[in-house]
Scaffold this motif. Sequence first.
Motif, PDB file in Angstrom:
ATOM      1  N   ALA A  14     -51.312  47.256 -56.513  1.00  0.00           N
ATOM      2  CA  ALA A  14     -50.391  46.068 -55.077  1.00  0.00           C
ATOM      3  C   ALA A  14     -52.118  45.053 -54.774  1.00  0.00           C
ATOM      4  CB  ALA A  14     -49.731  46.956 -54.520  1.00  0.00           C
ATOM      5  N   VAL A  18     -53.478  41.033 -53.131  1.00  0.00           N
ATOM      6  CA  VAL A  18     -53.349  40.478 -51.740  1.00  0.00           C
ATOM      7  C   VAL A  18     -53.444  38.864 -51.787  1.00  0.00           C
ATOM      8  CG1 VAL A  18     -53.908  40.973 -49.416  1.00  0.00           C
ATOM      9  CG2 VAL A  18     -53.282  42.730 -50.862  1.00  0.00           C
ATOM     10  N   LEU A  21     -52.104  36.039 -52.270  1.00  0.00           N
ATOM     11  CA  LEU A  21     -50.685  36.223 -51.961  1.00  0.00           C
ATOM     12  C   LEU A  21     -51.039  35.685 -50.693  1.00  0.00           C
ATOM     13  CD1 LEU A  21     -48.775  39.699 -52.331  1.00  0.00           C
ATOM     14  CD2 LEU A  21     -48.046  37.729 -53.594  1.00  0.00           C
ATOM     15  N   THR A 243     -45.113  45.558 -53.609  1.00  0.00           N
ATOM     16  CA  THR A 243     -46.854  46.781 -52.874  1.00  0.00           C
ATOM     17  C   THR A 243     -46.027  47.829 -53.792  1.00  0.00           C
ATOM     18  OG1 THR A 243     -44.624  47.945 -50.932  1.00  0.00           O
ATOM     19  CG2 THR A 243     -46.173  44.949 -50.483  1.00  0.00           C
ATOM     20  N   SER A 255     -50.830  46.240 -44.057  1.00  0.00           N
ATOM     21  CA  SER A 255     -51.510  45.972 -45.444  1.00  0.00           C
ATOM     22  C   SER A 255     -50.722  45.584 -46.421  1.00  0.00           C
ATOM     23  CB  SER A 255     -51.908  47.033 -46.396  1.00  0.00           C
ATOM     24  OG  SER A 255     -52.390  46.695 -47.652  1.00  0.00           O
ATOM     25  N   GLN A 259     -48.983  41.713 -47.219  1.00  0.00           N
ATOM     26  CA  GLN A 259     -48.270  41.594 -49.042  1.00  0.00           C
ATOM     27  C   GLN A 259     -46.643  40.421 -49.351  1.00  0.00           C
ATOM     28  OE1 GLN A 259     -49.760  44.328 -52.030  1.00  0.00           O
ATOM     29  NE2 GLN A 259     -50.606  46.051 -49.892  1.00  0.00           N
ATOM     30  N   ASN A 260     -46.634  41.021 -48.480  1.00  0.00           N
ATOM     31  CA  ASN A 260     -44.791  40.789 -48.549  1.00  0.00           C
ATOM     32  C   ASN A 260     -44.563  39.806 -47.742  1.00  0.00           C
ATOM     33  OD1 ASN A 260     -42.046  41.732 -49.725  1.00  0.00           O
ATOM     34  ND2 ASN A 260     -41.528  41.065 -47.768  1.00  0.00           N
ATOM     35  N   GLY A 672     -58.197  41.354 -52.746  1.00  0.00           N
ATOM     36  CA  GLY A 672     -57.362  42.524 -52.653  1.00  0.00           C
ATOM     37  C   GLY A 672     -57.989  43.688 -52.322  1.00  0.00           C
TER      38      GLY A 672
END
Length: 687
Positions: A14, A18, A21, A243, A255, A259-260, A672
């Motif tokens: 995941a 990052v 994203l 994630t 965190s 990411q979302n 990330g």
Amino acid sequence: MRHLPTRTTRRRAAGALVAGLLAALVPAWPLPAAGAEAPAAVPAVPTAAAAPAPADGLALTPPMGFNNWNSTHCRAEFDEEMVRGIADLFVDKGLKDAGYEYVNLDDCWALPARDANGQLVPDPARFPDGIEAVADYVHARGLKLGIYTSAGTKTCNDAGFPGALGHEYSDARQFADWGVDYLKYDNCNNQGVDAQLRYTTMRDALEAASATTGRPIVYSICEWGENKPWEWAADVGQLWRTTGDISDDWGSMLSIMKQNLPLARYAGPGHWNDPDMLEVGNGGMTDTEYRTHFSMWSVMAAPLLIGSDLRTASDETFDILGNEEVVAVDQDPLGKQGTVLSSEEGRWVVAKEMADGSRAVALFNETSSPRRIATSAKALGLPEADGYTLRDLWRHKSYHTAGTVSATVPAHGTVLVRVSADDRWAGNPPAVELGLDGGTLLEAGRPSALTTSVTDLGRTPAKHVSVSLTGPGGWTVRATSPTGANTLPTGRALRTGWTVTAPAGTPPGAYGLTLRAEYRSVSGARAENVLPLTATVAVAPPAGTSALGDLPRLSATNGWGPVERNTSNGEAAAGDGAPLTVGGVVYATGLGVHAHSAVEFYTGGACGTVTAQVGVDDEEGADGSVVFEIWADGTKAASSGVLTNADAARALSADVGGAQVVRLVVTDAGDGITSDHGDWADARLTC
């Protein structure tokens, strides 16, 4: 779910996503002054229609319910008695009426081996009446039952319960026959089989079972975002994890949120980004942080799956989870995920277009101090109007604004409002913004000065304005300038100076202050606004040179697990780290962190320098890359530049003379959080 042997793998997979994203986020734009419109360059929330709803009609809004994993894992209390109890509480506590409907079982419900016919067998100790009987109980209360398995030969638990790889059609039929309504399909022990193939096969199996039994099953893809399911899973399942696993701490929640957020364009009715289950009520965060967690999941149109054991939950937990105005943001039928408008210096504005044309707006403060966060009706994409209705979704009160949407937001807090351009605005009192200049950081026995402000954001004046500031019993709070105004015109502020003194001998820690403004609208209606503040009593560091690993901290946030004293970061519980080791050199003292990380120390203007040997700990693989920064109050005083596992420890020092607070920051170097164990080795403060 979380299982220690695979946790690091999930985190790295995941974390590697990052940087890409976050690059999709809207750039940080300057925030407007009180009463001013946002700059024209600030992009409005997109207003394009959401993707069409799927023909199967499943999960047209994000699924809401319960999953036991975050509170019980595989412990003995996970059994049919618990499941029945949760179903009863959904009804008794009003959660069913608020929209929660799924009661989901996670791993450990089955025996470790299939029967002679290859069928799954419920654990008779946990589920003596079987899954079908539990489903009947849940269905009788107007709710639905969910179940768990993995797209592999075994599930993720160390005990190795049977997975569904190679058994998709028989398992799907068994689930449907039992009355299961929801399947969470995990990613462990997948034998390297292509992800899209594994998850599509189960989709086909669920559809076949539904066609035979007449029972549709919502399909939750849980492959932790490893294969970017948002790009291919819209016609496979109804939701997909974006994630790695969440844990019950601020750093993990933050965190995952970051990411979302950039994936908003992939969400819509019947296909949702899933940033994992809720931790609200599990005890690892404050109520303020839990309200932020719930607010941000709702504005992101995320599935709302309760992860705490409701049988022992507090009233505050039920109040958060049962806030129907916040739930309505999540469940809005337009199905838009909130979009980031700005994120400057940890001050986030995230806005969600709603089906009625209004905007839900989250003003989120990532930092550890109160911050003013602002936007405008224009920036939100609302049409020009004389005034706007502003509904505070946590205080359940309505106001009007001339166009500015702003608030001073407590540390780690979120103000969630709904803004509408309508003709009803004049029936509400004007919104007033409470502000704070100066810190709420003080030493016991020493007066500390601060200034508050009350600003009219409305189209009409605020009348008979009065302001008060109160502290704990025994504290002295005195106003040094006027605390009232007969009339406060639009855009004007009442500023009041105060001295605050904590009694000598007050132990270090956080203490509550309350700033309150009372006023009347032009029609004479009473109104108020309240800003909870936290005053931190700190102790000045000793003279001379001290090891930072031994000094008290004002605050600490970490990307994974707690910040460790004098050991590396172990990613789970406090004290699970190893000796600090960089480039083969072992250090006796320092701080072990995991990007993204920030650790604050009170220096009280009495210290001169911070020094450390910094680097990526040797315990990690070849992928680690971080940047170490030293901040003096709000100014960056030193930076290490990018350091990787291949680098020896680098000496880093900074002049922090005159600073009240020193902050040690470790970032992920923009790529990330994979293997980003940062060591502040031999970190020292000279005062």
